[in-house]
Structures are given as structure tokens and as C-alpha cells.
Write an enzyme that holds these catalytic residues in place. Structure first.
Site, short mmCIF file in Angstrom:
data_model
loop_
_atom_site.label_atom_id
_atom_site.label_comp_id
_atom_site.label_asym_id
_atom_site.label_seq_id
_atom_site.Cartn_x
_atom_site.Cartn_y
_atom_site.Cartn_z
N ASP A 137 0.85 -1.20 0.00
CA ASP A 137 0.00 0.00 0.00
C ASP A 137 0.89 1.25 0.00
OD1 ASP A 137 0.56 1.01 2.74
OD2 ASP A 137 -0.46 -0.80 3.41
N HIS A 154 8.60 -5.27 -1.38
CA HIS A 154 7.69 -6.23 -2.03
C HIS A 154 6.86 -5.58 -3.14
CE1 HIS A 154 7.84 -9.16 1.67
NE2 HIS A 154 8.92 -9.23 0.89
N SER A 158 5.09 -10.30 11.23
CA SER A 158 5.10 -11.58 11.94
C SER A 158 6.45 -12.26 11.90
CB SER A 158 4.05 -12.51 11.31
OG SER A 158 4.39 -12.75 9.96
N ASN A 210 4.93 -4.67 18.14
CA ASN A 210 3.98 -5.58 17.48
C ASN A 210 2.82 -5.89 18.42
OD1 ASN A 210 3.80 -6.89 14.88
ND2 ASN A 210 3.84 -8.85 15.96
N LEU A 211 1.72 -6.30 17.82
CA LEU A 211 0.53 -6.60 18.62
C LEU A 211 0.76 -7.79 19.54
CD1 LEU A 211 -2.40 -5.66 18.96
CD2 LEU A 211 -3.06 -7.33 17.22
P1 OAD Z 1 1.60 -10.78 8.71
O1 OAD Z 1 0.15 -10.82 8.44
O2 OAD Z 1 2.36 -12.05 8.58
O3 OAD Z 1 1.87 -10.24 10.18
C1 OAD Z 1 1.28 -9.06 10.65
C2 OAD Z 1 1.76 -8.82 12.07
O4 OAD Z 1 1.20 -7.60 12.52
C3 OAD Z 1 1.34 -9.92 13.07
O5 OAD Z 1 2.45 -10.29 13.87
C4 OAD Z 1 0.25 -9.21 13.91
O6 OAD Z 1 0.26 -9.63 15.26
C5 OAD Z 1 0.70 -7.78 13.82
N1 OAD Z 1 -0.40 -6.82 13.99
C6 OAD Z 1 -1.71 -6.94 13.63
N2 OAD Z 1 -2.40 -5.84 13.93
C7 OAD Z 1 -1.52 -4.97 14.50
C8 OAD Z 1 -1.63 -3.66 15.06
N3 OAD Z 1 -2.78 -3.00 15.06
N4 OAD Z 1 -0.51 -3.08 15.57
C9 OAD Z 1 0.68 -3.75 15.56
N5 OAD Z 1 0.84 -5.00 15.07
C10 OAD Z 1 -0.24 -5.60 14.55
O7 OAD Z 1 2.19 -9.63 7.75
P2 OAD Z 1 3.70 -9.37 7.33
O8 OAD Z 1 4.64 -9.75 8.41
O9 OAD Z 1 3.77 -8.00 6.79
O10 OAD Z 1 4.72 -10.81 1.19
O11 OAD Z 1 3.86 -10.38 6.13
C11 OAD Z 1 5.07 -10.44 5.46
C12 OAD Z 1 4.87 -10.80 4.02
O12 OAD Z 1 4.10 -12.00 3.93
C13 OAD Z 1 4.05 -9.80 3.23
O13 OAD Z 1 4.77 -8.67 2.79
C14 OAD Z 1 3.61 -10.63 2.08
C15 OAD Z 1 3.22 -11.91 2.78
O14 OAD Z 1 3.39 -13.04 2.06
C16 OAD Z 1 4.52 -10.93 -0.12
O15 OAD Z 1 3.41 -10.88 -0.61
C17 OAD Z 1 5.77 -11.14 -0.91
#
Ligand code: OAD
Length: 239
Positions: free
Chosen positions: A101, A116, A184, A208-209
Site C-alpha cells: 500500500d 515487495h 510476523s 507488534n501486537l
Molecule cells: P503478517 O500478516 O504475517 O503479520 C502481521 C503482524 O502484525 C502480526 O504479527 C500481527 O500480530 C501484527 N499486527 C496486527 N495488527 C496490529 C496492530 N494493530 N498493531 C501492531 N501490530 C499488529 O504480515 P507481514 O509480516 O507484513 O509478502 O507479512 C510479510 C509478508 O508475507 C508480506 O509482505 C507478504 C506476505 O506473504 C509478499 O506478498 C511477498
């Protein structure tokens, strides 16, 4: 951990959690049972080059919906706090985001690296040019540069090389502080950045949450919502 006054160079890694409170689904359903972006689809179907070759309509429709959806969302206090830090931090700083985004930019951040890719770009696989794109791709529009009808979402899929890796490792090599926000720690290479930073002598902080797969690697983890934790941390570091 260093004294705050000894910190000059900062690397920030953001993930889907920073945009969750703007109404954009994260990728993995959280421990608290939040929605997951992939829920309706298998990752192999919509986020791999093989899936695109097999069923381009499904993939283009999926990203058309995502592209339309993010344009209705707004940055939240966490994005604005990082934009403020970017504007006021005198040292080196880079916001490496895994998010596709544009909420960091819409909040005003300038030093952003989209490892990404970006929903609001289309990538022409004929001429290799990326063009700003807000409309749909399902009708196979012509590339504005070469006119070939070979535009695809400019999103890095599984099995593809993330963008900017040389710049990222260079920044990790000179940073004093590495901060991970809302990710995550499940997807490499981003999940490995904390280890790089630790090995190179940086302090590391996770916001992180919930505890993530990488939490044990960080010097400090603060748990809570990004919209609260990030503005508080920015306030602290700009003191
Ligand atoms: P995830 O969905 O794996 O993790 C999101 C993290 O944010 C989790 O640890 C949640 O606990 C945390 N979270 C949720 N709500 C929150 C809030 N309000 N405040 C703080 N933390 C919060 O997403 P990513 O780690 O970004 O890649 O995923 C990594 C990659 O996996 C993405 O970029 C994507 C996906 O496959 C590609 O598409 C190449």
C-alpha cells in the site's frame, strides 16, 4: 542498549500490522482471530509466478480488487508518526516496508523502500518499465511506454527477488538501531534482517501486537497497537 543520544542511523522495517488499523487485512490471521488477506485464496494461486501463468484472470482480478480497496483507506497515527520522524531525523533513516500500500507516502514519509513492490504500479514485462497505475489490469490495457499488453501487478510474488536488497543490506550495515513494526517475522529475507542488525552491532526494537516468530532475536519487544506504540516511540526518540 545504547543511550538514545548515541543513535544516528535508523532502519525501520514495517509489515501488514502497521496498516491493520487503517482497515487493510494482514496476511496471517492473528492469534486474536483477525481476518487474513489470503483467506479466500491459496497463496500459490494468487501470489506466485506459476499461479499467474496458470490463471492470469484470477490473479489480475485479485490485485485489481486490492488496488481499488487501498485507495479507499487512510494512513493511521503510526504512519503519521513515522513520517514525522522521517522529516525531523537528522541522521540516516530508511523505512523498509513489506507493504504494497502507499500509506507511508500518503502520511508524508519520503525515505521509503518498498521491498515487495507497490499496488499502485503496473510492471510491463515486455519493456520492463514500471508505470503509476490506479485503474484495473483485467482488460489487459496497453503499457503506456511500449503499448504491449503485458502489464502485471508490480508486487513481488513468492519465488521472486524482493526489491532493493543491496540498499537494504547497506543500510543494515551502518544502522545503530533497527526497529520492526507490525510484522510476523514469517517471510524471508525480511525476517532475517533483525539477525543481520544484531550481528552488525545495532540495537533492535520490536513493536507488534503480539510476540512474533522473531521476538527472541530483539533486544526489546513492546506489545500493543501500532497506532499507540509507534507515536509513543517516535516521541521518545525525537526528545
Ligand atoms: P503478517 O500478516 O504475517 O503479520 C502481521 C503482524 O502484525 C502480526 O504479527 C500481527 O500480530 C501484527 N499486527 C496486527 N495488527 C496490529 C496492530 N494493530 N498493531 C501492531 N501490530 C499488529 O504480515 P507481514 O509480516 O507484513 O509478502 O507479512 C510479510 C509478508 O508475507 C508480506 O509482505 C507478504 C506476505 O506473504 C509478499 O506478498 C511477498
Amino acid at each position: 542498549m545504547r543511550d538514545m543520544s548515541d543513535i544516528r542511523n535508523i532502519v525501520i522495517l514495517t509489515g501488514a500490522g502497521i496498516s491493520a488499523e487503517s482497515g487493510i487485512d494482514t496476511f496471517r490471521a492473528g492469534a486474536n482471530g483477525g481476518p487474513s488477506l489470503w483467506e479466500q485464496h491459496r497463496v500459490e494461486d494468487v501470489a506466485t509466478p506459476e499461479g499467474f501463468a496458470r490463471d492470469p484472470e484470477l490473479v489480475l482480478r485479485f490485485y485489481d480488487m486490492r488496488r481499488a480497496a487501498i485507495q479507499t483507506k487512510k494512513p493511521n497515527p503510526a504512519h503519521f508518526a513515522l513520517a514525522r520522524l522521517d522529516a525531523q531525523w537528522p541522521g540516516e533513516l530508511v523505512i523498509i516496508t513489506q507493504n504494497v500500500d502507499d500509506l507511508h507516502e500518503r502520511a508524508g514519509a519520503k525515505r521509503v523502500l518498498h521491498m515487495h513492490g507497490e499496488h499502485l504500479n503496473a510492471w510491463c514485462t515486455s519493456c520492463d518499465v514500471r508505470s503509476p497505475w490506479t485503474a484495473t489490469l483485467i482488460e489487459r490495457p496497453a503499457c503506456p511506454v511500449c503499448a504491449a499488453r503485458t502489464l502485471r501487478p508490480d508486487v513481488v510474488w513468492f519465488g521472486e527477488m524482493p526489491y532493493g536488497m543491496d540498499a537494504i543490506y547497506a543500510a543494515l550495515g551502518t544502522c545503530d538501531l533497527f526497529v520492526s513494526i507490525g510484522t510476523s517475522g514469517a517471510v524471508y529475507p525480511a525476517a532475517g534482517f533483525v539477525q543481520n542488525a544484531v550481528e552488525l552491532g545495532a540495537d533492535t526494537l520490536e513493536l507488534n501486537l503480539e510476540r512474533s516468530q522473531g521476538s527472541r532475536m530483539f533486544h526489546e519487544t513492546r506489545l500493543g497497537r501500532a497506532s499507540e506504540l509507534v507515536p509513543a516511540w517516535v516521541e521518545e526518540i525525537l526528545m
